[in-house]
Design a protein around this motif. Structure first.
Motif, PDB file in Angstrom:
ATOM      1  N   SER A   1       2.560  -2.254   3.538  1.00  0.00           N
ATOM      2  CA  SER A   1       2.686  -3.589   2.962  1.00  0.00           C
ATOM      3  C   SER A   1       2.378  -3.603   1.474  1.00  0.00           C
ATOM      4  O   SER A   1       1.813  -2.655   0.928  1.00  0.00           O
ATOM      5  N   SER A   2       2.756  -4.722   0.854  1.00  0.00           N
ATOM      6  CA  SER A   2       2.329  -5.038  -0.512  1.00  0.00           C
ATOM      7  C   SER A   2       1.169  -6.009  -0.423  1.00  0.00           C
ATOM      8  O   SER A   2       1.356  -7.148   0.021  1.00  0.00           O
ATOM      9  N   PRO A   3      -0.032  -5.598  -0.835  1.00  0.00           N
ATOM     10  CA  PRO A   3      -1.136  -6.561  -0.906  1.00  0.00           C
ATOM     11  C   PRO A   3      -1.035  -7.347  -2.209  1.00  0.00           C
ATOM     12  O   PRO A   3      -0.580  -6.821  -3.219  1.00  0.00           O
ATOM     13  N   PHE A   4      -1.492  -8.588  -2.166  1.00  0.00           N
ATOM     14  CA  PHE A   4      -1.406  -9.415  -3.366  1.00  0.00           C
ATOM     15  C   PHE A   4      -2.771  -9.811  -3.914  1.00  0.00           C
ATOM     16  O   PHE A   4      -2.851 -10.501  -4.924  1.00  0.00           O
ATOM     17  N   ASP A   5      -3.835  -9.366  -3.240  1.00  0.00           N
ATOM     18  CA  ASP A   5      -5.168  -9.539  -3.788  1.00  0.00           C
ATOM     19  C   ASP A   5      -6.088  -8.546  -3.074  1.00  0.00           C
ATOM     20  O   ASP A   5      -5.666  -7.826  -2.165  1.00  0.00           O
ATOM     21  N   THR A   6      -7.356  -8.513  -3.474  1.00  0.00           N
ATOM     22  CA  THR A   6      -8.269  -7.503  -2.935  1.00  0.00           C
ATOM     23  C   THR A   6      -8.580  -7.727  -1.458  1.00  0.00           C
ATOM     24  O   THR A   6      -8.796  -6.770  -0.715  1.00  0.00           O
ATOM     25  N   THR A   7      -8.585  -8.983  -1.007  1.00  0.00           N
ATOM     26  CA  THR A   7      -8.858  -9.218   0.418  1.00  0.00           C
ATOM     27  C   THR A   7      -7.733  -8.662   1.283  1.00  0.00           C
ATOM     28  O   THR A   7      -7.971  -8.211   2.402  1.00  0.00           O
ATOM     29  N   ALA A   8      -6.517  -8.688   0.759  1.00  0.00           N
ATOM     30  CA  ALA A   8      -5.388  -8.121   1.492  1.00  0.00           C
ATOM     31  C   ALA A   8      -5.532  -6.606   1.617  1.00  0.00           C
ATOM     32  O   ALA A   8      -5.164  -6.022   2.645  1.00  0.00           O
ATOM     33  N   VAL A   9      -6.071  -5.960   0.583  1.00  0.00           N
ATOM     34  CA  VAL A   9      -6.296  -4.503   0.658  1.00  0.00           C
ATOM     35  C   VAL A   9      -7.313  -4.193   1.750  1.00  0.00           C
ATOM     36  O   VAL A   9      -7.108  -3.284   2.571  1.00  0.00           O
ATOM     37  N   ASP A  10      -8.416  -4.941   1.787  1.00  0.00           N
ATOM     38  CA  ASP A  10      -9.421  -4.722   2.834  1.00  0.00           C
ATOM     39  C   ASP A  10      -8.803  -4.901   4.220  1.00  0.00           C
ATOM     40  O   ASP A  10      -9.066  -4.114   5.144  1.00  0.00           O
ATOM     41  N   PHE A  11      -7.986  -5.917   4.369  1.00  0.00           N
ATOM     42  CA  PHE A  11      -7.339  -6.168   5.655  1.00  0.00           C
ATOM     43  C   PHE A  11      -6.395  -5.021   6.029  1.00  0.00           C
ATOM     44  O   PHE A  11      -6.401  -4.537   7.167  1.00  0.00           O
ATOM     45  N   LEU A  12      -5.591  -4.573   5.079  1.00  0.00           N
ATOM     46  CA  LEU A  12      -4.643  -3.492   5.359  1.00  0.00           C
ATOM     47  C   LEU A  12      -5.358  -2.175   5.646  1.00  0.00           C
ATOM     48  O   LEU A  12      -4.889  -1.361   6.443  1.00  0.00           O
ATOM     49  N   GLU A  13      -6.506  -1.951   5.012  1.00  0.00           N
ATOM     50  CA  GLU A  13      -7.298  -0.766   5.314  1.00  0.00           C
ATOM     51  C   GLU A  13      -7.735  -0.772   6.777  1.00  0.00           C
ATOM     52  O   GLU A  13      -7.782   0.272   7.432  1.00  0.00           O
ATOM     53  N   SER A  14      -8.025  -1.947   7.312  1.00  0.00           N
ATOM     54  CA  SER A  14      -8.436  -2.041   8.714  1.00  0.00           C
ATOM     55  C   SER A  14      -7.290  -1.701   9.661  1.00  0.00           C
ATOM     56  O   SER A  14      -7.508  -1.369  10.823  1.00  0.00           O
ATOM     57  N   LEU A  15      -6.063  -1.767   9.153  1.00  0.00           N
ATOM     58  CA  LEU A  15      -4.879  -1.412   9.943  1.00  0.00           C
ATOM     59  C   LEU A  15      -4.407   0.008   9.667  1.00  0.00           C
ATOM     60  O   LEU A  15      -3.382   0.441  10.183  1.00  0.00           O
ATOM     61  N   ASP A  16      -5.148   0.720   8.818  1.00  0.00           N
ATOM     62  CA  ASP A  16      -4.883   2.134   8.530  1.00  0.00           C
ATOM     63  C   ASP A  16      -3.478   2.369   7.982  1.00  0.00           C
ATOM     64  O   ASP A  16      -2.750   3.263   8.441  1.00  0.00           O
ATOM     65  N   VAL A  17      -3.088   1.580   6.989  1.00  0.00           N
ATOM     66  CA  VAL A  17      -1.783   1.816   6.365  1.00  0.00           C
ATOM     67  C   VAL A  17      -1.802   3.158   5.624  1.00  0.00           C
ATOM     68  O   VAL A  17      -2.838   3.556   5.087  1.00  0.00           O
ATOM     69  N   PRO A  18      -0.669   3.872   5.588  1.00  0.00           N
ATOM     70  CA  PRO A  18      -0.652   5.190   4.960  1.00  0.00           C
ATOM     71  C   PRO A  18      -0.400   5.182   3.457  1.00  0.00           C
ATOM     72  O   PRO A  18      -0.550   6.200   2.792  1.00  0.00           O
ATOM     73  N   LEU A  19       0.031   4.042   2.913  1.00  0.00           N
ATOM     74  CA  LEU A  19       0.299   3.923   1.477  1.00  0.00           C
ATOM     75  C   LEU A  19       0.329   2.452   1.105  1.00  0.00           C
ATOM     76  O   LEU A  19       0.277   1.577   1.975  1.00  0.00           O
ATOM     77  N   TYR A  20       0.420   2.186  -0.196  1.00  0.00           N
ATOM     78  CA  TYR A  20       0.468   0.816  -0.698  1.00  0.00           C
ATOM     79  C   TYR A  20       1.645   0.632  -1.637  1.00  0.00           C
ATOM     80  O   TYR A  20       2.059   1.561  -2.336  1.00  0.00           O
ATOM     81  N   LYS A  21       2.146  -0.604  -1.672  1.00  0.00           N
ATOM     82  CA  LYS A  21       3.195  -0.985  -2.621  1.00  0.00           C
ATOM     83  C   LYS A  21       2.650  -2.093  -3.519  1.00  0.00           C
ATOM     84  O   LYS A  21       2.096  -3.081  -3.041  1.00  0.00           O
ATOM     85  N   ILE A  22       2.814  -1.912  -4.818  1.00  0.00           N
ATOM     86  CA  ILE A  22       2.466  -2.942  -5.800  1.00  0.00           C
ATOM     87  C   ILE A  22       3.753  -3.639  -6.222  1.00  0.00           C
ATOM     88  O   ILE A  22       4.690  -2.989  -6.705  1.00  0.00           O
ATOM     89  N   ALA A  23       3.805  -4.950  -6.027  1.00  0.00           N
ATOM     90  CA  ALA A  23       4.985  -5.715  -6.396  1.00  0.00           C
ATOM     91  C   ALA A  23       5.063  -5.893  -7.914  1.00  0.00           C
ATOM     92  O   ALA A  23       4.053  -5.802  -8.616  1.00  0.00           O
ATOM     93  N   SER A  24       6.261  -6.173  -8.390  1.00  0.00           N
ATOM     94  CA  SER A  24       6.472  -6.279  -9.841  1.00  0.00           C
ATOM     95  C   SER A  24       5.554  -7.311 -10.484  1.00  0.00           C
ATOM     96  O   SER A  24       4.974  -7.064 -11.551  1.00  0.00           O
ATOM     97  N   PHE A  25       5.417  -8.471  -9.864  1.00  0.00           N
ATOM     98  CA  PHE A  25       4.638  -9.532 -10.507  1.00  0.00           C
ATOM     99  C   PHE A  25       3.136  -9.261 -10.455  1.00  0.00           C
ATOM    100  O   PHE A  25       2.361  -9.957 -11.117  1.00  0.00           O
ATOM    101  N   GLU A  26       2.741  -8.228  -9.710  1.00  0.00           N
ATOM    102  CA  GLU A  26       1.332  -7.828  -9.648  1.00  0.00           C
ATOM    103  C   GLU A  26       1.066  -6.532 -10.412  1.00  0.00           C
ATOM    104  O   GLU A  26      -0.056  -6.026 -10.400  1.00  0.00           O
ATOM    105  N   ASN A  27       2.082  -5.973 -11.076  1.00  0.00           N
ATOM    106  CA  ASN A  27       1.897  -4.636 -11.667  1.00  0.00           C
ATOM    107  C   ASN A  27       1.019  -4.616 -12.918  1.00  0.00           C
ATOM    108  O   ASN A  27       0.732  -3.533 -13.445  1.00  0.00           O
ATOM    109  N   THR A  28       0.587  -5.784 -13.379  1.00  0.00           N
ATOM    110  CA  THR A  28      -0.389  -5.814 -14.475  1.00  0.00           C
ATOM    111  C   THR A  28      -1.702  -6.465 -14.040  1.00  0.00           C
ATOM    112  O   THR A  28      -2.547  -6.796 -14.886  1.00  0.00           O
ATOM    113  N   ASP A  29      -1.892  -6.634 -12.748  1.00  0.00           N
ATOM    114  CA  ASP A  29      -3.145  -7.185 -12.224  1.00  0.00           C
ATOM    115  C   ASP A  29      -4.129  -6.031 -12.034  1.00  0.00           C
ATOM    116  O   ASP A  29      -4.151  -5.370 -11.005  1.00  0.00           O
TER     117      ASP A  29
END
Length: 353
Positions: free
Chosen positions: A115-143
């Motif tokens: 998935s593409s997380p859009f904030d830090t809470t989304a990263v924590d959630f995706l970590e709990s699902l053991d995702v193998p990689l992350y995608k950064i969306a264009s509008f978040e690429n300077t966050d």
């Protein structure tokens, strides 16, 4: 990492020597139906794509429920013209409780879900699902807050480069690397929906790969599959496309999404493009060697008597290649035959005075 170093993601290798890593982006095309989302998973799996991607946010993690003008899309040409951002993301988001069943079904079907997380809470959630990689969306690429959080997971990162300058990208790549990201792929992206071929500028792909010394791919918002095939020819190793079951069903991103049969064509044709690239070679393939006999050579094409001169009427360049090479044609004209020669005979030096 070097742009030539393979990146292993679950059972797929991202590399110029591997078939393209094709990511099907579901986004909000589930139209708020989990059954439809699972149907999209099945449709994607049937196409031969490698990965299924979601977007992980809620309206509150991606924007603010504001009523002022800055929270509206005021662009008559936008697919979402006059939409309030908060309302748009209410319609588009994927409920977080859906992620686990979607991911589990995707894995059962042989797909790599992430998935593409859009904030830090989304990263924590995706970590709990053991995702193998992350995608950064264009509008978040300077966050930088998000970039640091994702980089510190230590997992591979794929980042779209839309609406970012070279200086923006240099800074973002540095932030990722300084915070632990060792495996990074950048995606050329034109953040208009849909994008036109004229605005896609695929020649940026090899330049970006050299500039940042990373593998590069394409996040493609054009219609059809032509841009994706061309991108592979220019070195793209990852391709991302939005997918839907049927554009006629509607949905927030359906207008620029591929239907399953189109995604299948993309998978097939981009794999053919990757295989066709091969390497620099002027050596005949084994099958070509067998075809050498069908090249041209010099043949006698009219019955000749001993002592008769060779002329354009008696000697021609024809297939197959059993006679003298055509480079000797001018040297032979005017010379005489040493023997009677039947029409259809491959010319050899022993027949020439």
């Amino acid at each position: 990492m070097s742009r030539t170093q393979p990146i292993q993601v679950a059972h797929h290798t991202i590399s110029p020597d591997a078939r393209p890593f094709v990511i099907a982006e579901m986004s909000g095309n589930h139209n708020q139906s989990l059954d439809r989302a699972l149907e999209i998973v099945d449709a994607v799996a049937d196409t031969g794509a490698q990965a299924l991607k979601l977007q992980t946010y809620t309206p509150d993690t991606i924007t603010f429920n504001g009523g002022s003008e800055e929270f509206y899309i005021r662009d008559d040409k936008s697919l979402w013209a006059d939409k309030n951002l908060y309302k748009l993301y209410q319609d588009a988001y994927t409920p977080w409780e859906w992620h686990k069943p979607i991911f589990e079904h995707a894995r059962k079907r042989g797909l790599i879900p992430f998935s593409s997380p859009f904030d830090t809470t989304a990263v924590d959630f995706l970590e709990s699902l053991d995702v193998p990689l992350y995608k950064i969306a264009s509008f978040e690429n300077t966050d930088h807050i998000l970039l640091k959080k994702v980089a510190r997971t230590g997992k591979p990162v794929i980042m779209s480069t839309g609406v970012a300058s070279v200086a923006d990208l240099e800074e973002s790549v540095r932030v990722l690397r300084e915070n632990g990201c060792t495996e990074l792929v950048l995606l050329k992206c034109t953040s208009t929906y849909p994008a036109t071929p004229e605005s896609t500028n695929l020649l940026t792909i090899p330049h970006m790969s050299t500039l940042f010394d990373v593998p590069v791919g394409l996040s493609d918002h054009t219609m059809g599959i032509g841009a994706a095939v061309a991108a592979v020819a220019l070195g793209a190793v990852v391709l991302e496309k939005h997918v839907t079951l049927r554009r006629a069903d509607g949905g927030v991103d359906s207008a620029f999404s591929l239907e399953p049969d189109e995604l299948k064509a993309l998978v097939i044709e981009t794999e053919r493009a990757q295989l066709a690239l091969g390497h620099v070679s002027y050596t005949l393939t084994p099958k070509e060697c067998k075809s050498l006999q069908f090249k041209r050579s010099l043949y006698v094409v009219r019955d000749m008597k001993a002592g008769e001169p060779f002329s354009p009427d008696t000697v021609r360049s024809i297939r197959p290649a059993n006679g003298l090479h055509t480079r000797y044609y001018d040297d032979i004209l005017g010379k005489t035959a040493t023997q009677d020669i039947a029409a259809g005979t491959a010319l050899s030096w022993g027949m020439i005075e």
